[in-house]
Design a protein around this motif. Structure first.
Motif, PDB file in Angstrom:
ATOM      1  N   VAL A 211      34.894  41.159  37.594  1.00  0.00           N
ATOM      2  CA  VAL A 211      35.974  41.501  38.518  1.00  0.00           C
ATOM      3  C   VAL A 211      35.416  41.775  39.910  1.00  0.00           C
ATOM      4  O   VAL A 211      35.963  41.311  40.923  1.00  0.00           O
ATOM      5  CB  VAL A 211      36.778  42.704  38.002  1.00  0.00           C
ATOM      6  CG1 VAL A 211      37.732  43.228  39.072  1.00  0.00           C
ATOM      7  CG2 VAL A 211      37.566  42.324  36.749  1.00  0.00           C
ATOM      8  N   MET A 214      34.432  38.520  41.498  1.00  0.00           N
ATOM      9  CA  MET A 214      35.594  37.729  41.887  1.00  0.00           C
ATOM     10  C   MET A 214      36.229  38.282  43.155  1.00  0.00           C
ATOM     11  O   MET A 214      36.665  37.514  44.025  1.00  0.00           O
ATOM     12  CB  MET A 214      36.618  37.715  40.741  1.00  0.00           C
ATOM     13  CG  MET A 214      37.776  36.754  40.975  1.00  0.00           C
ATOM     14  SD  MET A 214      37.256  35.037  41.101  1.00  0.00           S
ATOM     15  CE  MET A 214      38.221  34.477  42.501  1.00  0.00           C
ATOM     16  N   LYS A 215      36.273  39.594  43.287  1.00  0.00           N
ATOM     17  CA  LYS A 215      36.820  40.190  44.512  1.00  0.00           C
ATOM     18  C   LYS A 215      35.938  39.861  45.717  1.00  0.00           C
ATOM     19  O   LYS A 215      36.443  39.556  46.804  1.00  0.00           O
ATOM     20  CB  LYS A 215      36.941  41.702  44.349  1.00  0.00           C
ATOM     21  CG  LYS A 215      38.084  42.132  43.436  1.00  0.00           C
ATOM     22  CD  LYS A 215      38.173  43.645  43.338  1.00  0.00           C
ATOM     23  CE  LYS A 215      39.359  44.071  42.473  1.00  0.00           C
ATOM     24  NZ  LYS A 215      39.450  45.549  42.341  1.00  0.00           N
ATOM     25  N   ALA A 218      36.577  36.185  46.578  1.00  0.00           N
ATOM     26  CA  ALA A 218      37.855  35.980  47.260  1.00  0.00           C
ATOM     27  C   ALA A 218      37.789  36.473  48.703  1.00  0.00           C
ATOM     28  O   ALA A 218      38.392  35.874  49.607  1.00  0.00           O
ATOM     29  CB  ALA A 218      38.971  36.687  46.500  1.00  0.00           C
ATOM     30  N   THR A 248      44.743  32.803  37.623  1.00  0.00           N
ATOM     31  CA  THR A 248      44.100  34.081  37.964  1.00  0.00           C
ATOM     32  C   THR A 248      43.232  33.918  39.200  1.00  0.00           C
ATOM     33  O   THR A 248      43.234  34.775  40.101  1.00  0.00           O
ATOM     34  CB  THR A 248      43.262  34.598  36.780  1.00  0.00           C
ATOM     35  OG1 THR A 248      44.091  34.759  35.639  1.00  0.00           O
ATOM     36  CG2 THR A 248      42.605  35.931  37.121  1.00  0.00           C
ATOM     37  N   TYR A 249      42.483  32.832  39.255  1.00  0.00           N
ATOM     38  CA  TYR A 249      41.669  32.521  40.443  1.00  0.00           C
ATOM     39  C   TYR A 249      42.558  32.475  41.685  1.00  0.00           C
ATOM     40  O   TYR A 249      42.248  33.095  42.712  1.00  0.00           O
ATOM     41  CB  TYR A 249      40.955  31.188  40.228  1.00  0.00           C
ATOM     42  CG  TYR A 249      40.216  30.653  41.433  1.00  0.00           C
ATOM     43  CD1 TYR A 249      38.883  30.961  41.653  1.00  0.00           C
ATOM     44  CD2 TYR A 249      40.853  29.806  42.347  1.00  0.00           C
ATOM     45  CE1 TYR A 249      38.207  30.457  42.756  1.00  0.00           C
ATOM     46  CE2 TYR A 249      40.184  29.299  43.450  1.00  0.00           C
ATOM     47  CZ  TYR A 249      38.857  29.633  43.642  1.00  0.00           C
ATOM     48  OH  TYR A 249      38.196  29.129  44.738  1.00  0.00           O
ATOM     49  N   GLU A 251      45.476  33.813  42.151  1.00  0.00           N
ATOM     50  CA  GLU A 251      46.033  35.138  42.451  1.00  0.00           C
ATOM     51  C   GLU A 251      45.059  35.967  43.277  1.00  0.00           C
ATOM     52  O   GLU A 251      45.454  36.654  44.226  1.00  0.00           O
ATOM     53  CB  GLU A 251      46.386  35.863  41.156  1.00  0.00           C
ATOM     54  CG  GLU A 251      47.627  35.339  40.465  1.00  0.00           C
ATOM     55  CD  GLU A 251      47.851  35.999  39.110  1.00  0.00           C
ATOM     56  OE1 GLU A 251      47.093  36.942  38.773  1.00  0.00           O
ATOM     57  OE2 GLU A 251      48.771  35.568  38.390  1.00  0.00           O
ATOM     58  N   TYR A 252      43.768  35.910  42.914  1.00  0.00           N
ATOM     59  CA  TYR A 252      42.762  36.648  43.678  1.00  0.00           C
ATOM     60  C   TYR A 252      42.662  36.112  45.107  1.00  0.00           C
ATOM     61  O   TYR A 252      42.539  36.885  46.067  1.00  0.00           O
ATOM     62  CB  TYR A 252      41.401  36.567  42.991  1.00  0.00           C
ATOM     63  CG  TYR A 252      41.161  37.656  41.971  1.00  0.00           C
ATOM     64  CD1 TYR A 252      40.523  38.840  42.323  1.00  0.00           C
ATOM     65  CD2 TYR A 252      41.581  37.501  40.656  1.00  0.00           C
ATOM     66  CE1 TYR A 252      40.307  39.846  41.395  1.00  0.00           C
ATOM     67  CE2 TYR A 252      41.365  38.498  39.712  1.00  0.00           C
ATOM     68  CZ  TYR A 252      40.741  39.671  40.089  1.00  0.00           C
ATOM     69  OH  TYR A 252      40.526  40.667  39.166  1.00  0.00           O
ATOM     70  N   THR A 255      45.822  37.208  47.051  1.00  0.00           N
ATOM     71  CA  THR A 255      45.778  38.643  47.346  1.00  0.00           C
ATOM     72  C   THR A 255      44.833  38.922  48.504  1.00  0.00           C
ATOM     73  O   THR A 255      45.170  39.672  49.440  1.00  0.00           O
ATOM     74  CB  THR A 255      45.330  39.437  46.096  1.00  0.00           C
ATOM     75  OG1 THR A 255      46.300  39.258  45.062  1.00  0.00           O
ATOM     76  CG2 THR A 255      45.200  40.920  46.413  1.00  0.00           C
TER      77      THR A 255
END
Length: 298
Positions: A211, A214-215, A218, A248-249, A251-252, A255
């Motif tokens: 997580v 990924m943040k 992004a 999901t990718y 969405e990150y 966001t």
């Protein structure tokens, strides 16, 4: 004249091909991308044989800085053995076939313009996430190429450090291209043979390290997008490449995009971010669109 066209998407890992019958793709295949130029042409010969049909031409979506009018490849991106060569002439001489060529990101752009997410847009940016990062921009149906035919080479956007200090300074491709990102993730997660699907499953399961990575990804990704946005101000940004099909990718990415646009000190809406509509066939469809446009212009 036989109407069959062999479309090829020559990337850093695979050469994907598809046989186009004038209406749709009727056969697909792929070959590992060779590491030298002679093996590259041997792979093209194998693709012709595997297609199993007489074709009237070959059309390429290919890495690097290319001139679609002449066929000249200034630099081959992931295929460095194509530097300073002319693919249209080589295909004509070796196989006796008509040939068209386009940069892979611009091919994806043509597919989205003709068959996908940009059909109703006044301007759009396409970002293709693969081994590295491809980019292309269109305004009112015309692809921006730039004076040196280098517009859209977004892989080299500097995200940290300075090229004058270190030629390997973190750029868009090294931070967000899937090959390099997953190599980094493997070390931090202490796993082997990590691919995008496995990594995103870890993110969905709430693995703290995945997580966090990924943040960070992004944030880097949208930092580069925001810099491009300020220069060309597209109506819509289309994200392509295999990983873009993972919701999901996306969405990150969305966001992080809302966060950076919202942090801007001026009132600014920013572009709409959407997923490419043509999936794995995007570059192949774009290659066909490019071939047909050149055939019509003859």
């Amino acid at each position: 004249m036989n109407s069959m066209i062999l479309a090829l998407d020559a990337g850093g890992t695979f050469i994907k091909w598809a046989l186009y019958d004038g209406n749709a793709f009727v056969k697909h295949g792929k070959i590992p991308t060779p590491s030298d130029r002679e093996s590259f042409f041997a792979a093209l010969k194998k693709a012709l044989e595997d297609a199993g049909e007489a074709v009237s031409g070959m059309t390429f979506s290919i890495a690097g800085t290319v001139d679609p009018e002449t066929g000249y490849i200034l630099q081959g991106g992931a295929l460095q053995y194509n530097n300073g060569t002319n693919l249209i002439e080589d295909v004509r001489n070796r196989f006796g076939l008509k040939c068209a060529i386009e940069n892979d990101a611009r091919a994806a752009m043509l597919a989205e313009m003709d068959y996908g997410s940009l059909r109703d847009a006044e301007s759009g940016l396409v970002i293709v996430v693969g081994t590295a990062i491809g980019g292309a921009y269109e305004h009112h149906g015309e692809i921006l190429r730039g004076y040196h035919n280098y517009a859209g080479e977004v892989s080299n956007i500097v995200l940290e450090g300075d090229l004058r200090d270190d030629m390997r300074t973190p750029n868009f491709a090294l931070r967000c291209g899937m090959r390099y990102f997953l190599m980094r993730a493997e070390k931090e997660l202490q796993v082997q043979n990590l691919d995008g699907e496995v990594f995103m499953d870890l993110v969905r399961k709430g693995d703290e390290t995945a997580v966090r990575l990924m943040k960070e990804y992004a944030k880097d990704f949208t930092k580069a997008l925001f810099n491009i946005q300020l220069i060309v101000d597209p109506q819509r940004i289309v994200i392509g490449g295999g990983i873009s099909r993972d919701e999901t990718y996306m969405e990150y990415i969305r966001t992080a995009w809302k966060e950076i646009v919202g942090a801007f000190y001026l009132p600014y809406e920013g572009a709409e971010i959407v997923t490419a509509m043509n999936g794995n066939d995007a570059n192949l469809l774009g290659a066909v669109a490019n071939y047909l446009r050149h055939l019509k212009a003859e």
